[in-house]
Design an enzyme around this catalytic site. Structure first.
Site, short mmCIF file in Angstrom:
data_model
loop_
_atom_site.label_atom_id
_atom_site.label_comp_id
_atom_site.label_asym_id
_atom_site.label_seq_id
_atom_site.Cartn_x
_atom_site.Cartn_y
_atom_site.Cartn_z
CB SER A 6 45.45 40.48 44.53
OG SER A 6 44.88 39.46 45.57
CG HIS A 25 42.66 42.39 47.49
ND1 HIS A 25 41.24 42.64 46.90
CD2 HIS A 25 43.36 41.43 47.20
CE1 HIS A 25 41.32 41.72 45.96
NE2 HIS A 25 42.49 40.79 46.03
#
Length: 356
Positions: free
Chosen positions: A260, A318
């Site tokens: 991610s 993230h």
């Protein structure tokens, strides 16, 4: 370890969220031996059964067997009643530590930081100097270059996932050492390897859907070379940011893995290059966001998660991935304008010389 901070995609065709999961043997038993004393067969590295241990005697003891040899012996000559999976876990165990080793934060972060800088530098040099190959130089010349590039990255992620699911002593040691980021015992190469590991099939599937949705369009726009370079650099930078955050805060009961961070980098670049692009939520086509609005909302949610101490996802990875993507996107636009200006001047010079 005991809690796995995996990274997996959100609802949007954009990037992945990671989860803090309960301890699972598939990714945790072989990193630190923080296990109950009721499991002696796993607590010690390839520990032989109690019944087979030699009794004390006056005879000189034979030279100790190297741990790797003992581990392989435990696999090939298992004790009666032990499960094969237990023997594989024991053979792949990397550490004899009951607690995290006594190291300063600088000692834990030095090698991962140097490795990250090396990967980022190499990735950016490759991206800057890349030129599109001729169709005759490609393995599948009829397949679009953007699709083959993204499909290759997806295949690597699937291959690593399969390796996690097929526990073999040799691959098990490599995966535990280089394909999961562990703040307690960090390995430099895990900054890159953990960006190709996934905890579950849903984790992998959602990440790959997001990668395909954003990756194919973005790769077509910026080229395969810059795409690969920025994907890899985003993966290692987000992994390092997550590791540094956990080390500084002494969070040694977590481990991080997932694509991610790299995917968030692609989303950030996409939002800068295509700020007004309309993005729709998967399975909710009536909900639409512009790319720049989506990235802003995602950054706010990740920042709030860090401030509030949410542990469901790896917010640091993230947010750092998004940040690197935004910076890279503006750098790409500046380079694109610079090259257009240089080409315009070259055309003007040719026109002027042709007039003479």
């Amino acid at each position: 370890m005991f809690a796995i901070c995996g990274r997996a995609p959100l609802l949007l065709a954009s990037r992945a969220a990671s989860r803090t999961l309960a301890p699972t043997p598939a990714l945790s038993r072989n990193i630190l031996r923080l296990l109950p004393r009721t499991q002696p067969s796993i607590r010690y590295y390839a520990r032989p059964p109690r019944s087979t241990r030699a009794h004390k005697s006056n005879k000189p003891s034979p030279p100790p067997t190297p741990p790797s040899v003992a581990a392989e012996s435990n696999i090939t000559q298992p004790a009666t009643g032990d499960r094969l999976i237990d023997r594989v876990w024991a053979a792949g165990q990397l550490s004899q530590h009951d607690t995290p080793p006594a190291m300063s934060s600088a000692q834990r972060l030095l090698r991962p930081t140097l490795f990250t800088l090396l990967v980022v530098g190499g990735s950016l040099i490759y991206a800057y100097n890349w030129t599109a190959p001729a169709p005759s130089e490609r393995l599948f010349p009829t397949v679009p270059l953007a699709f083959s590039t993204v499909a290759t990255i997806m295949a690597l992620n699937v291959g690593v996932f399969v390796a996690w699911r097929i526990p073999l002593p040799f691959t098990w040691r490599i995966l535990n050492r280089y394909f999961v980021s562990v703040p307690a015992i960090p390995h430099a190469a895990s900054m890159l390897g953990c960006a190709f590991s996934h905890q579950s099939f849903s984790h992998l599937g959602l990440n790959m859907v997001v990668l395909y949705c954003f990756g194919t369009n973005l790769c077509e726009q910026i080229g395969a070379g810059p795409f690969i370079g920025l994907y890899l650099s985003g993966g290692v930078l987000s992994s390092l940011a997550s590791l540094a955050y956990n080390v500084v805060r002494q969070r040694f009961n977590v481990a991080s893995l997932g694509a991610s961070g790299a995917i968030a980098t692609l989303v950030g670049i996409y939002a800068v290059v295509n700020p007004d692009a309309e993005l729709y939520v998967i399975f909710l086509p009536f909900i639409m966001f512009k790319a720049k609005v989506l990235v802003t909302l995602l950054a706010m949610v990740e920042t709030l998660g860090i401030v509030r101490g949410w542990t469901i996802v790896d917010h640091v990875a993230h947010l750092s991935g998004l940040g690197w993507g935004v910076v890279s996107g503006y750098a790409l636009l500046a380079e694109y304008k610079r090259r257009l200006e240089r080409k315009r001047k070259e055309l003007e010079e040719k026109k002027w010389l042709g007039w003479w």
